[in-house]
Design an enzyme around this catalytic site. Structure first.
Site, PDB file in Angstrom:
ATOM      1  N   ARG A  62       0.806  -1.327  -0.125  1.00  0.00           N
ATOM      2  CA  ARG A  62      -0.537   0.200  -0.010  1.00  0.00           C
ATOM      3  C   ARG A  62       0.814   1.330   0.189  1.00  0.00           C
ATOM      4  NH1 ARG A  62       2.179   2.488   3.502  1.00  0.00           N
ATOM      5  NH2 ARG A  62       2.703   1.921   5.402  1.00  0.00           N
ATOM      6  N   HIS A  76       0.364   8.345  11.085  1.00  0.00           N
ATOM      7  CA  HIS A  76       0.561   7.762  12.453  1.00  0.00           C
ATOM      8  C   HIS A  76      -0.848   9.096  13.138  1.00  0.00           C
ATOM      9  CE1 HIS A  76       3.997   6.817  12.770  1.00  0.00           C
ATOM     10  NE2 HIS A  76       4.803   7.827  11.814  1.00  0.00           N
ATOM     11  N   ASP A  93      -2.290  -0.491   7.365  1.00  0.00           N
ATOM     12  CA  ASP A  93      -1.701  -1.130   6.585  1.00  0.00           C
ATOM     13  C   ASP A  93      -2.517  -2.536   5.901  1.00  0.00           C
ATOM     14  OD1 ASP A  93       0.101   0.286   6.753  1.00  0.00           O
ATOM     15  OD2 ASP A  93       1.663  -0.695   7.510  1.00  0.00           O
TER      16      ASP A  93
HETATM   17  C1  GLA Z   1       3.239   2.151   9.417  1.00  0.00           C
HETATM   18  C2  GLA Z   1       2.584   1.426  10.687  1.00  0.00           C
HETATM   19  C3  GLA Z   1       0.910   1.801   9.934  1.00  0.00           C
HETATM   20  C4  GLA Z   1       0.685   3.725  10.125  1.00  0.00           C
HETATM   21  C5  GLA Z   1       2.529   4.243   9.771  1.00  0.00           C
HETATM   22  C6  GLA Z   1       2.180   5.317  10.134  1.00  0.00           C
HETATM   23  O1  GLA Z   1       3.836   1.914   8.487  1.00  0.00           O
HETATM   24  O2  GLA Z   1       2.643  -0.062   9.879  1.00  0.00           O
HETATM   25  O3  GLA Z   1      -0.315   1.292  10.802  1.00  0.00           O
HETATM   26  O4  GLA Z   1       0.817   3.697  11.399  1.00  0.00           O
HETATM   27  O5  GLA Z   1       3.313   3.495  10.118  1.00  0.00           O
HETATM   28  O6  GLA Z   1       1.318   6.725   9.166  1.00  0.00           O
END
Ligand code: GLA
Length: 355
Positions: A37, A44, A146
């Protein structure tokens, strides 16, 4: 030039060859794939129960397999980056005998998914099982973005996901005059996972000082209230300020994308980047340089770091005709060796037919 993405057919045939090599020349009986993705905005925010706006990519991970008899299973990875050994025997988890994390590292996520997965046919519970696998077996206290977009991804669409209700709204991305370009900085700083956990803890601390269940429930007014300011140290204040601002930006960005207001969307991307750099402090020089280089090019609407930070990728929104100039300018300006991908919004995880 943007890097070519291996086709699904190529990946399946590679996995099939590997399977045959390892399991006595017999062909696998089932196959499935799940996409990677890229997040357009809303960084965050997921573990703060906020909004995110990712899309599933045409870059996928493929799994092929056959049922084994009894409780024994063998897994093999084709990943060149995985630690050795790349072929591992496992005993499937049963009540009282969980699959514990250990070595080699690459097996931990797989073990975690085997441990948490329940075959109830529900996409949300599939995503949650994968998130739990990250928490308990891979040691990453990640949010749900994700996994959700990888499961729910839709061709031609980004998804505006509410990480509290887990509802998602498809946002069409079908304008042929427009491109989202992913630039991989090809750097990854080792502090990424410890800093991620620290950010999550700082957000929880801020929410508890503000007496809110999560930062999703807090407003800028709550944050600026005299009583809160007195209790929040500077770092915790800035972390909360990023998250509250980013949740608002994500909603605005989804709206502007729907209206085709790309300038506006691009501006929000840059604001997001600056906030991640200055308030949340998860960017790094490589990512800042990539964003600056992209923003110099005419036809670029906006650019920002994407994902957890401390290396990894940027995402840039630009006019399709500006892509070669943008890639060239980034290559000239960036001191590292970047790789480029055109982000094609694709469908989510699915079973595949084996011919
Ligand atoms: C990583 C984590 C996600 C998200 C991003 C920041 O990719 O796996 O869950 O927190 O950082 O947006």
């Amino acid at each position: 030039m943007a890097s070519p993405v291996p086709s699904l057919g190529q990946l399946v045939s590679h996995a099939t060859c590997l399977f045959k090599k390892n399991f006595g020349d017999e062909a696998p009986k089932i196959a499935a794939c799940a996409p990677g993705r890229v997040n357009l905005i809303g960084e965050h925010t997921d573990y703060n129960q906020g909004y995110v706006l990712p899309m599933a990519l045409s870059l996928v991970t493929v799994v092929v397999g056959s049922a084994s008899s009894g409780q024994e299973a063998t897994i093999v990875t084709a990943s060149e980056e995985a630690d050795e050994p790349r072929k591992v025997d496992l005993t499937l988890p049963i009540e009282g005998f969980p699959l514990s994390p250990g070595l080699p590292h690459w097996t931990n996520y797989v073990k975690g998914v085997m441990h948490h997965y329940r075959d109830d046919g529900d996409n949300l519970s599939k995503a949650i099982a994968c998130q739990q696998a990250e928490h308990t077996h891979a040691g990453v206290p990640c949010g749900i973005m994700d996994q959700l977009v990888s499961v729910l991804g839709m061709e031609g669409h980004a998804l505006l996901i509410d990480c509290r209700s887990l509802e998602s709204i498809p946002v069409p991305l079908t304008d042929p005059g427009l491109v989202f370009l992913i630039t991989n900085s090809n750097v990854k700083h080792s502090l990424a996972s410890s800093e991620y956990a620290l950010r999550r803890a700082q957000c929880e601390k801020a929410a508890s000082i503000l007496r809110k269940p999560s930062l999703r429930d807090a407003t800028m007014n709550d944050l600026e209230a005299q009583e809160s300011r007195a209790q929040l140290d500077d770092v915790t204040y800035r972390r909360a300020c990023h998250v509250i601002g980013e949740i608002c930006r994500t909603l605005k960005a989804a709206e502007s994308l729907k209206r085709g207001a790309y300038q506006e969307f691009g501006k929000l991307m840059v604001e997001s980047h600056n906030s991640l750099r200055d308030l949340y402090e998860v960017s790094c020089k490589d990512l800042d340089d990539l964003v600056c280089a992209a923003m110099e090019v005419e036809g670029v609407f906006g650019s920002r770091m994407t994902g957890g930070g401390f290396g990894g990728c940027t995402i840039t929104l630009l006019k399709a005709h500006a892509i070669d100039r943008t890639i060239q300018n980034i290559q000239e300006r960036y001191s590292g060796t970047p790789t480029f991908y055109v982000a094609t919004p694709s469908e989510g995880a699915r079973a595949l037919k084996l011919s």
